[in-house]
Design a protein around this motif. Structure first.
Motif, mmCIF file in Angstrom:
data_model
loop_
_atom_site.group_PDB
_atom_site.id
_atom_site.type_symbol
_atom_site.label_atom_id
_atom_site.label_comp_id
_atom_site.label_asym_id
_atom_site.label_seq_id
_atom_site.Cartn_x
_atom_site.Cartn_y
_atom_site.Cartn_z
ATOM 1 N N THR A 151 0.821 -1.216 0.000
ATOM 2 C CA THR A 151 0.000 0.000 0.000
ATOM 3 C C THR A 151 0.850 1.259 0.000
ATOM 4 O O THR A 151 0.308 2.365 0.030
ATOM 5 C CB THR A 151 -0.970 0.031 1.192
ATOM 6 N N GLY A 152 2.170 1.120 0.021
ATOM 7 C CA GLY A 152 3.004 2.293 -0.177
ATOM 8 C C GLY A 152 3.874 2.710 0.998
ATOM 9 O O GLY A 152 4.464 3.778 0.967
ATOM 10 N N THR B 33 -5.750 -0.127 -0.386
ATOM 11 C CA THR B 33 -5.860 0.440 -1.721
ATOM 12 C C THR B 33 -7.327 0.440 -2.125
ATOM 13 O O THR B 33 -8.007 -0.548 -1.871
ATOM 14 C CB THR B 33 -5.050 -0.420 -2.709
ATOM 15 N N PRO B 34 -7.849 1.469 -2.773
ATOM 16 C CA PRO B 34 -7.224 2.741 -3.164
ATOM 17 C C PRO B 34 -7.520 3.893 -2.205
ATOM 18 O O PRO B 34 -7.351 5.045 -2.574
ATOM 19 C CB PRO B 34 -7.884 2.992 -4.521
ATOM 20 N N GLN B 35 -7.876 3.560 -0.983
ATOM 21 C CA GLN B 35 -8.186 4.600 0.009
ATOM 22 C C GLN B 35 -6.933 5.167 0.635
ATOM 23 O O GLN B 35 -6.949 6.313 1.115
ATOM 24 C CB GLN B 35 -9.086 3.984 1.095
ATOM 25 N N THR B 36 -5.853 4.377 0.669
ATOM 26 C CA THR B 36 -4.670 4.733 1.468
ATOM 27 C C THR B 36 -4.225 6.170 1.279
ATOM 28 O O THR B 36 -3.767 6.814 2.228
ATOM 29 C CB THR B 36 -3.513 3.778 1.122
ATOM 30 N N ARG B 111 -14.332 0.100 -4.329
ATOM 31 C CA ARG B 111 -13.458 -0.927 -4.913
ATOM 32 C C ARG B 111 -14.166 -2.261 -4.834
ATOM 33 O O ARG B 111 -14.931 -2.530 -3.907
ATOM 34 C CB ARG B 111 -12.141 -0.952 -4.123
ATOM 35 N N ILE B 119 -8.410 -4.907 -7.112
ATOM 36 C CA ILE B 119 -8.307 -3.643 -6.371
ATOM 37 C C ILE B 119 -9.043 -2.506 -7.074
ATOM 38 O O ILE B 119 -9.002 -1.374 -6.619
ATOM 39 C CB ILE B 119 -6.836 -3.229 -6.148
ATOM 40 N N HIS B 120 -9.689 -2.775 -8.199
ATOM 41 C CA HIS B 120 -10.250 -1.693 -9.001
ATOM 42 C C HIS B 120 -11.717 -1.419 -8.654
ATOM 43 O O HIS B 120 -12.312 -2.088 -7.830
ATOM 44 C CB HIS B 120 -10.013 -1.974 -10.474
ATOM 45 N N GLY B 171 -12.929 4.319 -6.986
ATOM 46 C CA GLY B 171 -11.527 3.964 -6.811
ATOM 47 C C GLY B 171 -10.751 4.122 -8.106
ATOM 48 O O GLY B 171 -11.221 3.723 -9.167
ATOM 49 N N PHE B 172 -9.571 4.669 -8.016
ATOM 50 C CA PHE B 172 -8.657 4.940 -9.136
ATOM 51 C C PHE B 172 -9.232 5.953 -10.125
ATOM 52 O O PHE B 172 -8.602 6.959 -10.412
ATOM 53 C CB PHE B 172 -8.246 3.650 -9.871
ATOM 54 N N HIS B 176 -7.616 8.320 -7.787
ATOM 55 C CA HIS B 176 -6.219 8.497 -8.192
ATOM 56 C C HIS B 176 -6.071 9.423 -9.406
ATOM 57 O O HIS B 176 -4.989 9.529 -9.951
ATOM 58 C CB HIS B 176 -5.587 7.140 -8.516
#
Lengths: 274, 397
Positions: A151-152, B33-36, B111, B119-120, B171-172, B176
């Motif tokens: 997650t980074g 992911t993808p909230q982080t 997601r 993860i999408h 998400g994304f 993103h």
């Protein structure tokens, strides 16, 4: 895993010298189409993947009778989709619980859980200590790179005090779990900790774990230069391996050292069942 | 006087920016992911002393929502963020948060749920939680994610409601993607949300309070009735806050956003980012003379049933685009479609409704897909016959 580029199944199996545990020998356990792995350059998980397969090969285990369970996180990718046998890729934190179910139904299976510190010890920490308490016959290999890599680079319960992560940019204020000791206290019958630098004892400990008829836990300290090293003044893969070499002290040697000398060191060795 | 600046922000960063301006008392979160991008950005604000928030990186989403409930029960203004399996892991606590009337505000960056691992974007995560008692607000863009997050605080903390609010973005696709976002000055946001002082809280030693206690067949039912009454009152509050936000910041919000609906004979209903694709296609088809309109649904819980039925008066056929499946429902349709069918039936409407499942696991939805929807919808309107109730967009079959 750059040394494992497949040339096709025929050549792969025939090429090189097939010494037990050799790089050539362990290729047979990998799905050629799944290689290369998704690991970043310098990730220690490839070394650990090799160590696990060398341990399996060295013991002459029937790979088809093994089940590898993994969760979410970089280390979850060590077996799935790369190992050419049964793999179960499950939710974050739960591989030990899923593995418990599989082992209960088919005790003849050799069930191995491979996961990261976030997966095994943070979100899944409750399952870890309860499986250890039951001493159920599972082998859990925890690739501890002290960070949520996928997650980074966020702080985990195994991030050292003071270490910088994405969510602790000025240093982690919380102390880390000592995973090996935690699992010893919970009741496991084999517990060891080595790093991916200590490759031979690491392979031997995985072999012992696979042979132990109870709950076995191997904490494999792994490198994450991408998310951990570069935030903590050690951005190179080799530098991270050298840090393991310098900071890890065997349990045996630690007995001759003072508390002051042991400050900042990581104890490695077999904590139970050696 | 609101002083706005335009900034290039990812959707997730737009949410984090709103959180910084809200400056909640407690944020408890776990990366997924993808909230982080939301909570890690927020943790930097915390580390840099830009907010007063107590931030805790807990050991799971279950712990995150539990800690949020504890902090909210103690009287704090509380926020968190999650996605997908993180939301699923919060499951029992989602119900506790709503049932204890905790005005928590949470970003959910939509997601797909496992399995298989993906993860999408799709909406199966928040749709799975649609009966948990939360208010659900969907955002098409980073701008809407920012605006909705700020409004969510006012909605959640309204004394008639005291209900948790989930603010969604795709998400994304939104989370993103960098877009131009107009952000207000901190003081205007603070003035809009105001301060929060709960009528009942823990640690108020002169007024000891019990939350969540034993409540059997004697009073449980009445408490559930109060809870559903609160959600019934929510739409009025959401609309008031949306209008007030419009007066302050220049962007008013309703339960849904109509586009080219005035003389529309057919209409599409969709949530979040796909509304943009639909709007583009509809704009082109309008130029060709097709009387087609769009209803972009913003508030899914409480569901604006009567309002949607009213907006669809005179529309011969409507297509609902669902980015999730309610497995085992009528022909395996999607949750928005089921809600709309119920709304049309209750209103005595004769509008034909069809459903398209699209975009599961992040599958792209293209203008050509929307054109197909509108083409088929036109056939339904012309013939009055529904030949396929549920169809799939962009699926290999």
């Amino acid at each position: 895993m750059t040394g494992c580029q497949p040339k096709g199944p025929e050549q792969e199996r025939g090429a090189g010298i097939e010494r037990t545990g050799s790089t050539t020998a362990i290729r047979r356990y990998l799905r050629p189409r799944a290689i290369p792995t998704p690991f970043c350059a310098g990730c220690g998980h490839g070394i650990l993947m090799g160590a696990i397969l060398r341990a399996v090969d060295g013991l002459g285990l029937d790979f088809s009778q093994m089940l590898f369970v993994s969760g979410i996180g970089c280390a979850g990718w060590i077996p799935s989709p790369h190992f050419d046998t049964d793999t179960l890729h499950v939710t974050h934190g739960r591989p030990v619980a899923f593995a418990t179910g599989a082992k209960l139904f088919n005790p003849a299976l050799k069930v191995v859980v491979i996961g990261g510190d976030g997966d095994i010890a943070s979100i899944g920490g409750n399952h870890l200590i309860h499986a250890a308490r039951r001493n159920i016959n599972l082998t859990v290999i925890c690739a501890n790179n002290q960070i949520y890599g996928m997650t980074g680079g966020q702080v985990t319960p195994t991030t050292p005090l003071g270490a910088r992560t994405l969510t602790t940019p000025y240093g982690n204020a919380e102390p880390a779990f000592d995973l090996a000791r935690l699992v010893v206290a919970a009741g496991a019958s084999y517990v060891a900790r080595y790093s991916v630098w200590h490759i031979r004892p690491l392979i031997r400990s995985i072999q012992k774990a696979l042979q132990n008829p109870g709950f076995s836990f191997v904490e494999a300290l792994s490198t994450c230069p991408t998310q951990y090293g570069r935030r903590n003044d050690n951005p190179s893969p080799l530098g991270m391996l050298q840090a393991f070499k310098e900071s890890c002290i065997t349990l045996e040697r630690s007995r001759t050292m003072s508390q002051e000398e042991l400050a900042g060191k990581t104890l490695i060795g077999e904590f139970v069942g050696g | 006087m609101v002083v706005s600046t335009k900034r290039a922000l990812e959707g997730a960063h737009a949410s984090a920016h709103a959180m910084r301006q809200i400056n909640p008392d407690v944020v408890a979160a776990y990366p997924i992911t993808p909230q982080t991008a939301i909570v890690q950005t927020y943790s930097q604000y915390v580390a840099d002393g830009e907010v007063d928030t107590e931030f805790i990186a807990v050991e799971s989403e279950h712990a995150a929502m539990s800690a949020c409930i504890g902090a909210a029960a103690a009287g704090g203004r509380v926020m968190t963020a999650t996605a997908a399996n993180g939301l699923a892991l919060m499951w029992e606590e989602l119900y506790i948060a709503a049932s204890m009337r905790m005005p928590i505000v949470m970003s959910c960056v939509n997601r797909a749920l496992s399995a298989p691992l993906n993860i999408h974007c799709d909406h199966s995560d928040s749709m799975g939680a649609r009966d948990a008692g939360w208010i659900h607000i969907f955002s098409e863009t980073g701008q809407e994610a920012y605006d909705n997050t700020i409004q969510a605080v006012r909605i959640a903390e309204h004394p008639d409601l005291l209900l948790p609010v989930m603010v969604m973005q795709d998400g994304f696709i939104t989370g993103h993607a960098v877009e131009l976002v107009e952000v207000a000055d901190d003081a205007s946001v603070q003035r809009f949300i105001g301060s929060y002082s709960p009528a009942h809280s823990l640690l108020d030693i002169d007024h000891p309070t019990t939350f969540g206690a034993w409540d059997l067949y004697d009073y449980y039912f009445e408490h559930k009735r109060q809870q559903t009454d609160a959600l019934s009152k929510a739409m009025k509050v959401i609309l008031e806050v949306g209008q007030e936000f419009g007066r302050e910041f220049g962007r008013p919000y309703g339960a849904f956003e109509p586009y080219a609906m005035d003389d529309a004979e057919i209409a599409v209903i969709v949530l979040s980012s796909t509304a943009g694709t639909c709007r583009t296609v509809i704009r082109e088809l309008r130029q060709k003379g097709l009387k087609v309109g769009l209803l972009k649904l913003r508030v899914f819980r409480p569901f604006p049933a009567a309002e949607l039925a009213e907006a669809l008066k005179g529309v011969k056929a409507v297509a609902v685009l669902d980015r999730s499946i309610s497995f085992g429902s009528m022909q395996g349709s999607g949750p928005v479609f089921l809600e709309l069918c119920a709304a049309l039936y209750a209103a005595g409407s004769k509008t034909k409704a069809i459903n398209y499942i699209y975009g599961l696991g992040g599958r792209d939805v293209l203008p050509v897909d929307v054109e197909r929807v509108i083409h088929e919808l036109k056939q339904v309107a012309d013939s009055g016959e529904v030949t396929s109730l549920v169809s799939y967009l962009g699926l290999r079959e």
